[in-house]
Design an enzyme around this catalytic site. Sequence first.
Site, PDB file in Angstrom:
ATOM      1  N   SER A   9      87.612 -71.511 -32.682  1.00  0.00           N
ATOM      2  CA  SER A   9      87.760 -70.428 -31.712  1.00  0.00           C
ATOM      3  C   SER A   9      86.446 -69.675 -31.565  1.00  0.00           C
ATOM      4  O   SER A   9      85.989 -69.002 -32.501  1.00  0.00           O
ATOM      5  CB  SER A   9      88.851 -69.454 -32.163  1.00  0.00           C
ATOM      6  OG  SER A   9      88.867 -68.318 -31.313  1.00  0.00           O
ATOM      7  N   HIS A  34      88.102 -73.764 -28.690  1.00  0.00           N
ATOM      8  CA  HIS A  34      89.226 -72.901 -28.333  1.00  0.00           C
ATOM      9  C   HIS A  34      88.673 -71.631 -27.698  1.00  0.00           C
ATOM     10  O   HIS A  34      87.870 -70.916 -28.303  1.00  0.00           O
ATOM     11  CB  HIS A  34      90.034 -72.557 -29.591  1.00  0.00           C
ATOM     12  CG  HIS A  34      91.349 -71.918 -29.308  1.00  0.00           C
ATOM     13  ND1 HIS A  34      92.444 -72.628 -28.864  1.00  0.00           N
ATOM     14  CD2 HIS A  34      91.755 -70.629 -29.404  1.00  0.00           C
ATOM     15  CE1 HIS A  34      93.476 -71.807 -28.710  1.00  0.00           C
ATOM     16  NE2 HIS A  34      93.070 -70.588 -29.021  1.00  0.00           N
ATOM     17  N   ASP A  36      89.647 -68.145 -26.239  1.00  0.00           N
ATOM     18  CA  ASP A  36      90.683 -67.113 -26.196  1.00  0.00           C
ATOM     19  C   ASP A  36      90.353 -66.095 -25.115  1.00  0.00           C
ATOM     20  O   ASP A  36      89.349 -65.380 -25.204  1.00  0.00           O
ATOM     21  CB  ASP A  36      90.773 -66.385 -27.543  1.00  0.00           C
ATOM     22  CG  ASP A  36      91.456 -67.213 -28.607  1.00  0.00           C
ATOM     23  OD1 ASP A  36      92.574 -67.686 -28.356  1.00  0.00           O
ATOM     24  OD2 ASP A  36      90.881 -67.374 -29.697  1.00  0.00           O
ATOM     25  N   MET A  38      91.642 -62.710 -23.384  1.00  0.00           N
ATOM     26  CA  MET A  38      92.558 -61.586 -23.608  1.00  0.00           C
ATOM     27  C   MET A  38      92.317 -60.511 -22.555  1.00  0.00           C
ATOM     28  O   MET A  38      91.170 -60.225 -22.212  1.00  0.00           O
ATOM     29  CB  MET A  38      92.326 -60.981 -24.995  1.00  0.00           C
ATOM     30  CG  MET A  38      92.417 -61.955 -26.141  1.00  0.00           C
ATOM     31  SD  MET A  38      92.127 -61.100 -27.713  1.00  0.00           S
ATOM     32  CE  MET A  38      92.134 -62.490 -28.847  1.00  0.00           C
ATOM     33  N   HIS A  67      93.084 -70.703 -23.970  1.00  0.00           N
ATOM     34  CA  HIS A  67      94.301 -70.005 -24.376  1.00  0.00           C
ATOM     35  C   HIS A  67      94.345 -68.666 -23.642  1.00  0.00           C
ATOM     36  O   HIS A  67      93.607 -67.744 -23.972  1.00  0.00           O
ATOM     37  CB  HIS A  67      94.270 -69.812 -25.902  1.00  0.00           C
ATOM     38  CG  HIS A  67      95.438 -69.067 -26.453  1.00  0.00           C
ATOM     39  ND1 HIS A  67      95.458 -68.595 -27.755  1.00  0.00           N
ATOM     40  CD2 HIS A  67      96.635 -68.710 -25.914  1.00  0.00           C
ATOM     41  CE1 HIS A  67      96.597 -67.986 -27.980  1.00  0.00           C
ATOM     42  NE2 HIS A  67      97.329 -68.038 -26.881  1.00  0.00           N
ATOM     43  N   MET A  69      95.807 -65.370 -23.089  1.00  0.00           N
ATOM     44  CA  MET A  69      96.649 -64.285 -23.618  1.00  0.00           C
ATOM     45  C   MET A  69      96.599 -63.149 -22.610  1.00  0.00           C
ATOM     46  O   MET A  69      96.070 -62.061 -22.880  1.00  0.00           O
ATOM     47  CB  MET A  69      96.154 -63.858 -24.999  1.00  0.00           C
ATOM     48  CG  MET A  69      96.458 -64.865 -26.077  1.00  0.00           C
ATOM     49  SD  MET A  69      95.840 -64.393 -27.710  1.00  0.00           S
ATOM     50  CE  MET A  69      94.200 -65.115 -27.621  1.00  0.00           C
ATOM     51  N   MET A 138     101.850 -69.584 -32.431  1.00  0.00           N
ATOM     52  CA  MET A 138     101.043 -68.542 -33.040  1.00  0.00           C
ATOM     53  C   MET A 138     101.527 -68.307 -34.462  1.00  0.00           C
ATOM     54  O   MET A 138     102.718 -68.092 -34.687  1.00  0.00           O
ATOM     55  CB  MET A 138     101.134 -67.246 -32.229  1.00  0.00           C
ATOM     56  CG  MET A 138     100.498 -67.317 -30.846  1.00  0.00           C
ATOM     57  SD  MET A 138      98.725 -67.708 -30.881  1.00  0.00           S
ATOM     58  CE  MET A 138      98.078 -66.373 -31.906  1.00  0.00           C
ATOM     59  N   ASP A 176      97.608 -71.434 -34.524  1.00  0.00           N
ATOM     60  CA  ASP A 176      96.514 -70.484 -34.324  1.00  0.00           C
ATOM     61  C   ASP A 176      96.813 -69.211 -35.089  1.00  0.00           C
ATOM     62  O   ASP A 176      97.769 -68.508 -34.788  1.00  0.00           O
ATOM     63  CB  ASP A 176      96.381 -70.197 -32.821  1.00  0.00           C
ATOM     64  CG  ASP A 176      95.212 -69.279 -32.490  1.00  0.00           C
ATOM     65  OD1 ASP A 176      94.506 -68.830 -33.408  1.00  0.00           O
ATOM     66  OD2 ASP A 176      94.998 -69.026 -31.292  1.00  0.00           O
TER      67      ASP A 176
END
Length: 223
Positions: A9, A34, A36, A38, A67, A69, A138, A176
């Site tokens: 990540s 990965h 992320d 957000m 990913h 979020m 998760m 994760d």
Amino acid sequence: MRKNILSPSILAADFNHLGRDIQDVVGAGAEYLHVDVMDGMFVPSISFGMPVMESIRKETDCFFDVHLMIEQPERYIETFAKCGADLITVHAEATKHLHRTIQQIKNCGLKAGVALNPATPLDALDYVLEEVDMVLLMTVNPGFGGQKYIPQMTGKIRTLRQKLLQMGLETDIQVDGGIKESTIREVLEAGANVCVAGSAVFGEHTAEKAKELLNIMQEYTQW
């Protein structure tokens, strides 16, 4: 039989030297990165978005495991596809029309994943499981790096893998949160085959730490 894959990540990388850190993990053998994303609404933190992805895509052909979020991820599927995503994972909790969002990802020519928070039951997947390439479980509550693995998630991983086997599906199970040397064997034995690791990889001796996790993953014959 599914392949074991490490997905470092980049949220935990040194953003002053992001290109170097990416080259370290890719050079060590990591096949995925990965990413992320957000939004400060679905989770408390805000990370990064399209400009960062576009920038790093120019530097590597590594598989981008994105990913999201974020609330209403369907608003940004096509944009992230254009930025170089290879797989986009959305949270079942974040979209009202999960099946439609999965189809939107597929229509962009990408692989589709669905993520579940720790408290979300597996039956949230009942009507989409045959449509997705990966399920992300998760193993911490999303939003912050460096959290401890939630032990109850091991049973959730095992239950999902058994369900997939019964359905004759070879869907990837990604985990994760809190994944490091002391927990990675546990999740692999339970049935996970794609492991996200952030703080356990990035920092001092990034390449060496990535290789250590990859060596552990190679010990396991997958489902």
